[in-house]
Every structure is written in structure tokens, then in C-alpha cells.
Design a protein around this motif. Structure first.
Motif, PDB file in Angstrom:
ATOM      1  N   ILE A  34     -41.614  64.484  -2.063  1.00  0.00           N
ATOM      2  CA  ILE A  34     -40.036  65.376  -2.196  1.00  0.00           C
ATOM      3  C   ILE A  34     -39.677  64.748  -3.632  1.00  0.00           C
ATOM      4  CG2 ILE A  34     -37.918  66.260  -1.624  1.00  0.00           C
ATOM      5  CD1 ILE A  34     -39.893  67.872  -0.950  1.00  0.00           C
ATOM      6  N   PHE A  35     -39.757  63.482  -2.877  1.00  0.00           N
ATOM      7  CA  PHE A  35     -39.677  62.306  -3.902  1.00  0.00           C
ATOM      8  C   PHE A  35     -40.368  62.548  -5.410  1.00  0.00           C
ATOM      9  CE2 PHE A  35     -37.392  60.154  -0.750  1.00  0.00           C
ATOM     10  CZ  PHE A  35     -36.141  60.058  -0.646  1.00  0.00           C
ATOM     11  N   ASP A  36     -41.067  62.560  -5.514  1.00  0.00           N
ATOM     12  CA  ASP A  36     -42.482  62.676  -6.794  1.00  0.00           C
ATOM     13  C   ASP A  36     -41.404  63.821  -7.329  1.00  0.00           C
ATOM     14  OD1 ASP A  36     -44.143  60.837  -6.223  1.00  0.00           O
ATOM     15  OD2 ASP A  36     -45.490  62.608  -5.435  1.00  0.00           O
ATOM     16  N   GLY A  37     -41.642  65.049  -6.650  1.00  0.00           N
ATOM     17  CA  GLY A  37     -40.809  65.971  -6.899  1.00  0.00           C
ATOM     18  C   GLY A  37     -38.962  66.389  -8.062  1.00  0.00           C
ATOM     19  N   TYR A  38     -38.387  65.461  -7.082  1.00  0.00           N
ATOM     20  CA  TYR A  38     -37.075  65.097  -8.105  1.00  0.00           C
ATOM     21  C   TYR A  38     -37.673  64.112  -9.156  1.00  0.00           C
ATOM     22  CZ  TYR A  38     -32.814  63.012  -8.944  1.00  0.00           C
ATOM     23  OH  TYR A  38     -31.842  62.405  -9.241  1.00  0.00           O
ATOM     24  N   GLU A  39     -38.243  62.957  -9.272  1.00  0.00           N
ATOM     25  CA  GLU A  39     -38.809  62.203 -10.090  1.00  0.00           C
ATOM     26  C   GLU A  39     -39.084  62.701 -11.404  1.00  0.00           C
ATOM     27  OE1 GLU A  39     -38.900  59.460 -12.560  1.00  0.00           O
ATOM     28  OE2 GLU A  39     -37.770  59.412 -10.517  1.00  0.00           O
ATOM     29  N   ALA A  40     -39.894  63.894 -10.927  1.00  0.00           N
ATOM     30  CA  ALA A  40     -40.916  65.002 -11.654  1.00  0.00           C
ATOM     31  C   ALA A  40     -39.674  65.144 -12.987  1.00  0.00           C
ATOM     32  CB  ALA A  40     -41.756  64.991 -11.615  1.00  0.00           C
ATOM     33  N   LEU A  41     -38.556  65.893 -12.444  1.00  0.00           N
ATOM     34  CA  LEU A  41     -37.350  66.962 -12.532  1.00  0.00           C
ATOM     35  C   LEU A  41     -36.388  66.211 -12.936  1.00  0.00           C
ATOM     36  CD1 LEU A  41     -37.286  69.545 -12.848  1.00  0.00           C
ATOM     37  CD2 LEU A  41     -35.567  69.625 -10.459  1.00  0.00           C
ATOM     38  N   ALA A  42     -35.864  65.343 -12.462  1.00  0.00           N
ATOM     39  CA  ALA A  42     -34.721  64.441 -12.829  1.00  0.00           C
ATOM     40  C   ALA A  42     -34.493  63.867 -14.427  1.00  0.00           C
ATOM     41  CB  ALA A  42     -34.734  63.917 -12.154  1.00  0.00           C
ATOM     42  N   PRO A  43     -35.989  63.240 -15.042  1.00  0.00           N
ATOM     43  CA  PRO A  43     -35.888  63.280 -16.549  1.00  0.00           C
ATOM     44  C   PRO A  43     -35.461  65.122 -17.522  1.00  0.00           C
ATOM     45  CG  PRO A  43     -37.719  63.055 -15.556  1.00  0.00           C
ATOM     46  CD  PRO A  43     -36.628  62.693 -14.438  1.00  0.00           C
ATOM     47  N   VAL A  44     -35.274  65.996 -17.160  1.00  0.00           N
ATOM     48  CA  VAL A  44     -35.249  67.377 -17.484  1.00  0.00           C
ATOM     49  C   VAL A  44     -34.134  67.304 -18.045  1.00  0.00           C
ATOM     50  CG1 VAL A  44     -35.741  69.283 -17.740  1.00  0.00           C
ATOM     51  CG2 VAL A  44     -38.030  68.188 -16.693  1.00  0.00           C
ATOM     52  N   PHE A  45     -33.223  66.999 -16.767  1.00  0.00           N
ATOM     53  CA  PHE A  45     -31.964  66.992 -16.779  1.00  0.00           C
ATOM     54  C   PHE A  45     -31.243  66.426 -17.640  1.00  0.00           C
ATOM     55  CE2 PHE A  45     -32.757  69.355 -12.565  1.00  0.00           C
ATOM     56  CZ  PHE A  45     -32.680  70.388 -13.335  1.00  0.00           C
ATOM     57  N   VAL A  46     -31.703  64.769 -17.789  1.00  0.00           N
ATOM     58  CA  VAL A  46     -31.152  64.132 -18.009  1.00  0.00           C
ATOM     59  C   VAL A  46     -31.777  63.536 -19.342  1.00  0.00           C
ATOM     60  CG1 VAL A  46     -29.858  62.710 -16.073  1.00  0.00           C
ATOM     61  CG2 VAL A  46     -32.589  62.145 -16.936  1.00  0.00           C
ATOM     62  N   MET A  47     -32.354  64.669 -19.792  1.00  0.00           N
ATOM     63  CA  MET A  47     -33.209  64.116 -21.533  1.00  0.00           C
ATOM     64  C   MET A  47     -32.361  64.010 -21.703  1.00  0.00           C
ATOM     65  SD  MET A  47     -36.611  63.620 -22.387  1.00  0.00           S
ATOM     66  CE  MET A  47     -37.720  64.224 -21.127  1.00  0.00           C
ATOM     67  N   THR A  48     -31.473  64.925 -22.730  1.00  0.00           N
ATOM     68  CA  THR A  48     -30.581  64.471 -23.706  1.00  0.00           C
ATOM     69  C   THR A  48     -29.767  63.094 -23.980  1.00  0.00           C
ATOM     70  OG1 THR A  48     -29.935  67.009 -24.414  1.00  0.00           O
ATOM     71  CG2 THR A  48     -28.891  65.807 -25.325  1.00  0.00           C
ATOM     72  N   PRO A  49     -28.939  63.180 -23.015  1.00  0.00           N
ATOM     73  CA  PRO A  49     -28.712  61.697 -22.678  1.00  0.00           C
ATOM     74  C   PRO A  49     -29.323  60.727 -22.922  1.00  0.00           C
ATOM     75  CG  PRO A  49     -27.661  62.783 -21.219  1.00  0.00           C
ATOM     76  CD  PRO A  49     -28.807  63.490 -22.267  1.00  0.00           C
ATOM     77  N   MET A  50     -30.210  60.860 -22.388  1.00  0.00           N
ATOM     78  CA  MET A  50     -31.427  59.330 -22.054  1.00  0.00           C
ATOM     79  C   MET A  50     -32.091  59.505 -23.941  1.00  0.00           C
ATOM     80  SD  MET A  50     -34.841  58.819 -19.448  1.00  0.00           S
ATOM     81  CE  MET A  50     -35.452  60.846 -20.618  1.00  0.00           C
ATOM     82  N   LEU A  51     -32.688  60.500 -24.498  1.00  0.00           N
ATOM     83  CA  LEU A  51     -32.601  60.662 -25.398  1.00  0.00           C
ATOM     84  C   LEU A  51     -31.805  59.703 -26.306  1.00  0.00           C
ATOM     85  CD1 LEU A  51     -35.244  63.045 -26.052  1.00  0.00           C
ATOM     86  CD2 LEU A  51     -36.035  60.533 -26.185  1.00  0.00           C
ATOM     87  N   ARG A  52     -30.462  59.981 -26.527  1.00  0.00           N
ATOM     88  CA  ARG A  52     -29.576  59.600 -26.910  1.00  0.00           C
ATOM     89  C   ARG A  52     -29.250  58.408 -27.401  1.00  0.00           C
ATOM     90  NH1 ARG A  52     -25.605  64.985 -27.052  1.00  0.00           N
ATOM     91  NH2 ARG A  52     -26.630  65.970 -28.442  1.00  0.00           N
ATOM     92  N   SER A  53     -29.626  57.759 -25.953  1.00  0.00           N
ATOM     93  CA  SER A  53     -29.026  56.827 -25.983  1.00  0.00           C
ATOM     94  C   SER A  53     -30.458  55.478 -26.710  1.00  0.00           C
ATOM     95  CB  SER A  53     -29.463  56.275 -24.115  1.00  0.00           C
ATOM     96  OG  SER A  53     -30.698  56.178 -23.582  1.00  0.00           O
ATOM     97  N   VAL A  54     -31.395  55.670 -26.938  1.00  0.00           N
ATOM     98  CA  VAL A  54     -32.463  55.469 -27.104  1.00  0.00           C
ATOM     99  C   VAL A  54     -33.337  55.295 -28.891  1.00  0.00           C
ATOM    100  CG1 VAL A  54     -33.576  54.764 -25.024  1.00  0.00           C
ATOM    101  CG2 VAL A  54     -34.488  56.185 -26.393  1.00  0.00           C
ATOM    102  N   LEU A  55     -32.527  56.520 -29.681  1.00  0.00           N
ATOM    103  CA  LEU A  55     -33.096  57.272 -30.762  1.00  0.00           C
ATOM    104  C   LEU A  55     -31.760  56.721 -31.620  1.00  0.00           C
ATOM    105  CD1 LEU A  55     -34.496  60.672 -30.006  1.00  0.00           C
ATOM    106  CD2 LEU A  55     -35.948  58.627 -30.485  1.00  0.00           C
ATOM    107  N   ALA A  56     -32.591  55.924 -32.530  1.00  0.00           N
ATOM    108  CA  ALA A  56     -31.053  56.340 -33.878  1.00  0.00           C
ATOM    109  C   ALA A  56     -30.852  57.515 -34.102  1.00  0.00           C
ATOM    110  CB  ALA A  56     -32.040  55.962 -35.256  1.00  0.00           C
TER     111      ALA A  56
END
Length: 156
Positions: A34-56
């Protein structure tokens, strides 16, 4: 001609004979999955803010490409982690490898939040994928090896 009374075996349920150990192994593996599934899906939901924090800022326009790289690196980690988890579990024991992989994917997943750049983010996601899939393959092996043959399909 006399008909003998043949003993008719009592119908058994698939759960008959399962012990609390069987159920603990299944629930422990299931919670990991269950936690694997959550961990696989969570980055999809936060991808935009996550990338904004690490990309120029100039790279944000190519966010789709970078998102694909992050997810691809995670999937490569999954593939390698599944293989390594099985090998490590054969040498060191299923329970020990499963516990370590759950701990490590929690640590690596948390460390993802502290990635200072894009390649650091990819490295943490790769390590998370390694540990995550190691847990998956070890859990499957634990259930299939400990459950009685007649109940393995239901347990799996």
C-alpha cells in the motif's frame, strides 16, 4: 450388491489452517505494498512544485521532459531493486531484507524533499525505487513461501 458407506471429506474453507503468523506476514506485506503504491503515485501529484524547487526558471518550460526523467529514473530503480531484493533476501533472509527495504525507502523518500538540485532529486528517486521494489519482491516471496499451497493464490 451392497453399497458401502464411503466417508465424504468435510468441505474445508481456504482459510482453514492459517495461523496468526500467516496473517501477520500477509498484512505486513500488504501494508508495504500500500505504501509502495502511495509512494509511486505521490510524486505525480507534486511533480510541478517539486520541479520548480530544483530547476532554474529558464528550464521550467521543459518541465514535462524533466518529469519524465524523474519518473523514468524511479522506474529503473524499481527494476533493479526487484532483482537485488530477491538476491539479498536469498542470502540474508526475507524478513530482514523486507524490514531494511521499508526503512530505506522511507528514508530515501523523505530525503527527496531535501534535494538541492535536479540530479540530486533523480538520485534520491532512484534510491527510493531500489528500496521500494526490493520490499515488493521480498513481500511476495514471504507470502508465497509461508502460506500453505491451497491458500497461496488467495494470499497472493
Amino acid at each position: 450388491m451392497s453399497q458401502g458407506s464411503a466417508a465424504v471429506p468435510a468441505k474445508t474453507r481456504w482459510t482453514d489452517g492459517l495461523t496468526s503468523t500467516h496473517w501477520r506476514i500477509l498484512w505486513g506485506s500488504f501494508l508495504g505494498w500500500i505504501f509502495d503504491g502511495y509512494e509511486a503515485l505521490a510524486p505525480v501529484f507534486v511533480m510541478t512544485p517539486m520541479l520548480r524547487s530544483v530547476l532554474a526558471p529558464a528550464r521550467i518550460a521543459q518541465a514535462g521532459t524533466f518529469a519524465g526523467i524523474v519518473l523514468g529514473v524511479t522506474l529503473i530503480g524499481w527494476g533493479i531493486g526487484g532483482l537485488l531484493g530477491g538476491v539479498f533476501a536469498d542470502y540474508w533472509g526475507r524478513k530482514k531484507v523486507m524490514l531494511w527495504s521499508v526503512l530505506l525507502y522511507a528514508v530515501f523518500s523523505g530525503a527527496t524533499a531535501f534535494a538541492g538540485g535536479f540530479w540530486a532529486l533523480c538520485a534520491w528517486r532512484f534510491l527510493t525505487g531500489l528500496a521500494m521494489r526490493s520490499e515488493w519482491s521480498t513481500g511476495v516471496a514471504l507470502v508465497s513461501e509461508t502460506w500453505p499451497e491451497r491458500a497461496q493464490a488467495k494470499g497472493g
